[in-house]
Motif scaffolding. Structure first.
Motif, PDB file in Angstrom:
ATOM      1  N   GLY A  91      34.021  52.349  55.995  1.00  0.00           N
ATOM      2  CA  GLY A  91      34.732  52.144  57.250  1.00  0.00           C
ATOM      3  C   GLY A  91      35.433  50.804  57.360  1.00  0.00           C
ATOM      4  O   GLY A  91      35.861  50.414  58.423  1.00  0.00           O
ATOM      5  N   VAL A  92      35.535  50.064  56.237  1.00  0.00           N
ATOM      6  CA  VAL A  92      36.271  48.791  56.307  1.00  0.00           C
ATOM      7  C   VAL A  92      37.767  49.085  56.189  1.00  0.00           C
ATOM      8  O   VAL A  92      38.163  50.139  55.685  1.00  0.00           O
ATOM      9  CB  VAL A  92      35.859  47.800  55.177  1.00  0.00           C
ATOM     10  CG1 VAL A  92      34.434  47.346  55.349  1.00  0.00           C
ATOM     11  CG2 VAL A  92      36.092  48.412  53.817  1.00  0.00           C
ATOM     12  N   THR A  93      38.576  48.130  56.651  1.00  0.00           N
ATOM     13  CA  THR A  93      40.021  48.353  56.583  1.00  0.00           C
ATOM     14  C   THR A  93      40.442  48.471  55.128  1.00  0.00           C
ATOM     15  O   THR A  93      40.024  47.686  54.279  1.00  0.00           O
ATOM     16  CB  THR A  93      40.766  47.175  57.240  1.00  0.00           C
ATOM     17  OG1 THR A  93      40.125  46.910  58.460  1.00  0.00           O
ATOM     18  CG2 THR A  93      42.228  47.495  57.442  1.00  0.00           C
ATOM     19  N   LYS A  94      41.267  49.444  54.898  1.00  0.00           N
ATOM     20  CA  LYS A  94      41.691  49.727  53.521  1.00  0.00           C
ATOM     21  C   LYS A  94      42.456  48.541  52.939  1.00  0.00           C
ATOM     22  O   LYS A  94      43.371  48.004  53.567  1.00  0.00           O
ATOM     23  CB  LYS A  94      42.599  50.944  53.576  1.00  0.00           C
ATOM     24  CG  LYS A  94      43.014  51.452  52.245  1.00  0.00           C
ATOM     25  CD  LYS A  94      43.822  52.701  52.477  1.00  0.00           C
ATOM     26  CE  LYS A  94      44.548  53.041  51.199  1.00  0.00           C
ATOM     27  NZ  LYS A  94      44.315  54.389  50.831  1.00  0.00           N
ATOM     28  N   LYS A  95      42.063  48.140  51.719  1.00  0.00           N
ATOM     29  CA  LYS A  95      42.785  47.047  51.056  1.00  0.00           C
ATOM     30  C   LYS A  95      44.065  47.613  50.455  1.00  0.00           C
ATOM     31  O   LYS A  95      44.042  48.679  49.839  1.00  0.00           O
ATOM     32  CB  LYS A  95      41.882  46.456  49.966  1.00  0.00           C
ATOM     33  CG  LYS A  95      42.478  45.226  49.356  1.00  0.00           C
ATOM     34  CD  LYS A  95      41.543  44.521  48.381  1.00  0.00           C
ATOM     35  CE  LYS A  95      42.293  43.369  47.763  1.00  0.00           C
ATOM     36  NZ  LYS A  95      41.923  43.079  46.416  1.00  0.00           N
ATOM     37  N   ILE A  96      45.153  46.900  50.663  1.00  0.00           N
ATOM     38  CA  ILE A  96      46.419  47.384  50.099  1.00  0.00           C
ATOM     39  C   ILE A  96      46.499  46.952  48.640  1.00  0.00           C
ATOM     40  O   ILE A  96      46.402  45.770  48.318  1.00  0.00           O
ATOM     41  CB  ILE A  96      47.606  46.835  50.903  1.00  0.00           C
ATOM     42  CG1 ILE A  96      47.591  47.476  52.292  1.00  0.00           C
ATOM     43  CG2 ILE A  96      48.932  47.127  50.198  1.00  0.00           C
ATOM     44  CD1 ILE A  96      48.488  46.798  53.273  1.00  0.00           C
ATOM     45  N   ILE A  97      46.650  47.931  47.770  1.00  0.00           N
ATOM     46  CA  ILE A  97      46.701  47.645  46.330  1.00  0.00           C
ATOM     47  C   ILE A  97      48.148  47.727  45.862  1.00  0.00           C
ATOM     48  O   ILE A  97      48.819  48.730  46.078  1.00  0.00           O
ATOM     49  CB  ILE A  97      45.827  48.665  45.553  1.00  0.00           C
ATOM     50  CG1 ILE A  97      44.371  48.630  46.042  1.00  0.00           C
ATOM     51  CG2 ILE A  97      45.896  48.422  44.044  1.00  0.00           C
ATOM     52  CD1 ILE A  97      43.659  47.311  45.889  1.00  0.00           C
ATOM     53  N   THR A  98      48.617  46.659  45.190  1.00  0.00           N
ATOM     54  CA  THR A  98      50.010  46.653  44.712  1.00  0.00           C
ATOM     55  C   THR A  98      50.101  46.834  43.195  1.00  0.00           C
ATOM     56  O   THR A  98      51.167  47.121  42.667  1.00  0.00           O
ATOM     57  CB  THR A  98      50.690  45.308  45.046  1.00  0.00           C
ATOM     58  OG1 THR A  98      50.079  44.286  44.229  1.00  0.00           O
ATOM     59  CG2 THR A  98      50.559  44.950  46.513  1.00  0.00           C
ATOM     60  N   GLY A  99      48.990  46.595  42.494  1.00  0.00           N
ATOM     61  CA  GLY A  99      49.026  46.591  41.024  1.00  0.00           C
ATOM     62  C   GLY A  99      49.196  45.181  40.478  1.00  0.00           C
ATOM     63  O   GLY A  99      49.056  44.956  39.282  1.00  0.00           O
ATOM     64  N   LEU A 100      49.499  44.229  41.386  1.00  0.00           N
ATOM     65  CA  LEU A 100      49.740  42.854  40.924  1.00  0.00           C
ATOM     66  C   LEU A 100      48.636  41.917  41.426  1.00  0.00           C
ATOM     67  O   LEU A 100      48.866  40.719  41.598  1.00  0.00           O
ATOM     68  CB  LEU A 100      51.115  42.375  41.430  1.00  0.00           C
ATOM     69  CG  LEU A 100      52.304  43.226  40.965  1.00  0.00           C
ATOM     70  CD1 LEU A 100      53.580  42.843  41.695  1.00  0.00           C
ATOM     71  CD2 LEU A 100      52.510  43.071  39.458  1.00  0.00           C
ATOM     72  N   GLU A 101      47.441  42.443  41.644  1.00  0.00           N
ATOM     73  CA  GLU A 101      46.343  41.674  42.233  1.00  0.00           C
ATOM     74  C   GLU A 101      45.996  40.427  41.425  1.00  0.00           C
ATOM     75  O   GLU A 101      45.502  39.444  41.961  1.00  0.00           O
ATOM     76  CB  GLU A 101      45.085  42.549  42.371  1.00  0.00           C
ATOM     77  CG  GLU A 101      45.078  43.471  43.575  1.00  0.00           C
ATOM     78  CD  GLU A 101      46.212  44.478  43.600  1.00  0.00           C
ATOM     79  OE1 GLU A 101      46.548  44.983  42.521  1.00  0.00           O
ATOM     80  OE2 GLU A 101      46.736  44.749  44.684  1.00  0.00           O
ATOM     81  N   ARG A 102      46.292  40.491  40.130  1.00  0.00           N
ATOM     82  CA  ARG A 102      45.954  39.375  39.249  1.00  0.00           C
ATOM     83  C   ARG A 102      46.552  38.043  39.747  1.00  0.00           C
ATOM     84  O   ARG A 102      45.951  36.991  39.552  1.00  0.00           O
ATOM     85  CB  ARG A 102      46.481  39.711  37.859  1.00  0.00           C
ATOM     86  CG  ARG A 102      46.377  38.619  36.870  1.00  0.00           C
ATOM     87  CD  ARG A 102      46.772  39.169  35.539  1.00  0.00           C
ATOM     88  NE  ARG A 102      47.025  38.094  34.603  1.00  0.00           N
ATOM     89  CZ  ARG A 102      47.161  38.292  33.322  1.00  0.00           C
ATOM     90  NH1 ARG A 102      47.067  39.502  32.830  1.00  0.00           N
ATOM     91  NH2 ARG A 102      47.393  37.286  32.529  1.00  0.00           N
ATOM     92  N   VAL A 103      47.701  38.075  40.409  1.00  0.00           N
ATOM     93  CA  VAL A 103      48.329  36.832  40.870  1.00  0.00           C
ATOM     94  C   VAL A 103      47.443  36.084  41.862  1.00  0.00           C
ATOM     95  O   VAL A 103      47.489  34.864  41.949  1.00  0.00           O
ATOM     96  CB  VAL A 103      49.722  37.061  41.512  1.00  0.00           C
ATOM     97  CG1 VAL A 103      50.736  37.526  40.505  1.00  0.00           C
ATOM     98  CG2 VAL A 103      49.644  37.993  42.695  1.00  0.00           C
ATOM     99  N   GLU A 104      46.621  36.830  42.611  1.00  0.00           N
ATOM    100  CA  GLU A 104      45.792  36.185  43.632  1.00  0.00           C
ATOM    101  C   GLU A 104      44.746  35.291  42.985  1.00  0.00           C
ATOM    102  O   GLU A 104      44.421  34.234  43.481  1.00  0.00           O
ATOM    103  CB  GLU A 104      45.096  37.238  44.488  1.00  0.00           C
ATOM    104  CG  GLU A 104      46.071  37.958  45.399  1.00  0.00           C
ATOM    105  CD  GLU A 104      45.416  39.050  46.211  1.00  0.00           C
ATOM    106  OE1 GLU A 104      44.184  39.220  46.131  1.00  0.00           O
ATOM    107  OE2 GLU A 104      46.165  39.754  46.910  1.00  0.00           O
TER     108      GLU A 104
END
Ligand SMILES: C=Cc1c2[nH]c(c1C)Cc1[nH]c(c(CCC(=O)O)c1C)Cc1[nH]c(c(C)c1CCC(=O)O)Cc1[nH]c(c(C)c1C=C)C2
Length: 533
Positions: A513-526
């Protein structure tokens, strides 16, 4: 991997990234999930292409010819190979084999063997023309100050490979040895490619330890387990899991430097394709290029994974009526075209040396055919040609950044002309005048994307832009060679991580029930950006 509600995914592109993404989705989603793989051409595999020719069925690789088992990405591909039951066909080349150890650089008009051992290194440091000036350069290197971060903009801290190596060692090494290496991986221009995105080990050695030599010394001490290149938490866990799950295979490939399969690298493509075709979840649509992905829900599709070149994605995301692009930087980097010419001669000993092959630096005079390098294929894997034991096989690679720099439109040049250029090159460099018994020409159009200086910063902005775009956030993610690593291993690993992230975010949303994380495919930059200091 787990997901709750069956969804409809579209995967754009049937190269290795698209195939891997569809395959991981197929394995990780619940039974009623739909996965549509869309490929614009009639064949799958992208630039991975293996062809057998002639009565002897000589195997020609027209794209990547070997894979490496090392690193996390190497591990991800090996794990996939086990699941696909391809290990019976596995052909490994040990580190001790000449095809692993012996690599050459053609400079200025002769083959220079690159050092492969410490003692080899010592002698060649003094004798090889291509390594001239390396000793004073290396002695000076630990005292070269670390480059200042400008304007404190860590995301855009970057420079070209040429500028980095010239600054820390000397420009002779950058122009000769390093430009050759860059030809052999990216077919690219050493003065334009980003050191941070193409040789992160060099970039982070300076950022973390202030010197390449210091970093090497610290790393070679057994006590130090820190990775020089930052590794995300997700990667650390994945690494541990894959090592744990594949202990036996890892033991058996410990001495393997490179590998392929009995029927070439395309066996990997065929094995994935066969499993996708057999799955009820998957539909493969070939020969249809997608025109647009605008609109809230495209034909009932919940999520699109784009693995096509980013410049192609730009064409279909941009709204033709608006002046500003929907997503930034998609067409910033060019890709290069490589002319690949396979040659087979019916003589076993036609080459002056044995080894993997040789590379041609940008400084080599007299390179009218824009040669990048030549691979000595028959030295590495004679098992691939059981019916043609006594042949010599070569692959000549030409073009790359030279075609872009000189505005050469290869569309106007015939295969016969390209073949004659390749024969001219092997005659000049290797003194081979014999006619080949088989030859195959393939112009691999835009096959290698070029990560230009500032690539990391642009990818970070693209990541933020997808996340905040009302139309695409949560509905579009990207992976593939345009973004983050263009080797087969990188494509497999990045597709795997993207699918894991997507399915985990669905799971968290619906179950916890947590807010859905938006996945872009470029998470590595974070993760990566915070390590720059
Ligand atoms: C002469 C041109 C090229 C050669 N190979 C390629 C080109 C453009 C393409 C290429 N090479 C590598 C990759 C990435 C990894 C992969 O998918 O396997 C690509 C796309 C790997 C590579 N090739 C060389 C090096 C040093 C590397 C990096 C890692 C590794 O060691 O494997 C050297 C090399 N490439 C070529 C030759 C003749 C050569 C060395 C003598 C051909």
């Amino acid at each position: 991997m787990q997901s709750i509600q069956p969804k409809h995914y579209a995967v754009l592109g049937g190269g290795i990234s698209g195939l891997a993404a569809a395959w991981y989705l197929m394995r990780g989603t619940p039974p009623k999930t739909k996965i549509t793989l869309l490929e614009a051409t009639n064949r799958l595999g992208g630039w991975i292409q293996t062809t057998r020719v002639g009565e002897e069925q000589v195997l020609f690789e027209q794209g990547p010819r070997t894979l490496r088992p090392s690193g996390l990405s190497g591990l991800a591909t090996l794990d996939m190979i086990i699941q696909l039951k391809l290990t019976q066909s596995f052909l490994g080349i040990p580190f001790s084999h000449p095809a692993s150890k012996k690599r050459y650089i053609y400079y200025p008009n002769q083959l220079n063997e690159l050092p492969s051992s410490f003692f080899g290194t010592l002698t060649s440091l003094f004798t090889l023309p291509v390594l001239k000036g390396i000793i004073p350069g290396l002695l000076r290197e630990p005292f070269v100050p670390k480059r200042e971060l400008h304007n404190n903009d860590k995301d855009f801290d970057d420079e070209s490979i040429h500028s980095f190596v010239s600054r820390r060692i000397n420009s002779h090494i950058a122009d000769n040895m390093i430009s050759a290496l860059v030809h052999g991986i990216y077919a690219g221009d050493v003065t334009k490619l980003s050191v941070r995105s193409t040789f992160p080990l060099l970039y982070y050695s300076e950022r973390k330890y202030g010197s390449l030599l210091k970093a090497m010394l610290i790393k070679s001490s057994k006590k130090n387990n820190d990775s020089i290149i930052p590794i995300s938490h997700q990667d650390q866990i994945l690494q541990r899991t894959l090592v744990e799950q594949n202990k036996e295979l890892l033991e058996s490939v410990q001495r393997v430097s490179i590998y392929s399969f009995r029927d070439g690298v395309e066996e990997l493509v065929k094995a994935i394709e066969n499993e996708l075709v057999a799955s009820e979840k998957v539909e493969i649509i070939r020969g249809q290029a997608i025109q647009t992905i605008q609109g809230k829900r495209i034909n009932g599709i919940d999520h699109i994974i784009s693995t096509i070149p980013s410049s192609e994605l730009k064409k279909i995301v941009d709204n033709h009526h608006s002046k500003s692009p929907s997503l930034p930087h998609l067409d910033y980097n060019p890709a290069v075209t490589v002319a690949v010419v396979n040659l087979a001669y019916n003589r076993p000993e036609i080459l002056p040396v044995i080894g993997f092959g040789y590379l041609i630096p940008r400084t080599t005079p007299n390179n009218p055919n824009h040669g990048l390098g030549v691979v000595f294929d028959s030295c590495a894997m004679p098992e691939q040609d059981p019916k043609a034991a006594a042949i010599t096989k070569l692959t000549v690679m030409m073009g790359g950044h030279y075609y872009n720099d000189n505005n050469i439109d290869m569309g106007n040049i015939s295969d016969e002309e390209i073949l004659s250029q390749a024969q001219d090159l092997v005659q000049n460099h290797l003194n081979i005048t014999a006619a080949p018994i088989h030859a195959l020409v393939r112009l691999q159009k835009n096959c290698i994307p070029q990560y230009y200086v500032g690539h990391y910063g642009r990818m970070k902005q693209l990541h933020e832009a997808i996340k905040s775009n009302g139309r695409y956030a949560g509905k579009l993610s990207v992976t593939g060679a345009s973004y983050w690593g263009m080797s087969v291993n990188d494509c497999v690993l990045n597709a795997r991580k993207l699918v894991e992230n997507l399915l985990n975010s669905d799971f968290e949303d619906e179950k916890i029930g947590v807010t859905k994380k938006i996945i872009t495919g470029l998470e590595r930059v974070e993760e990566e950006g915070i390590h720059v200091n």
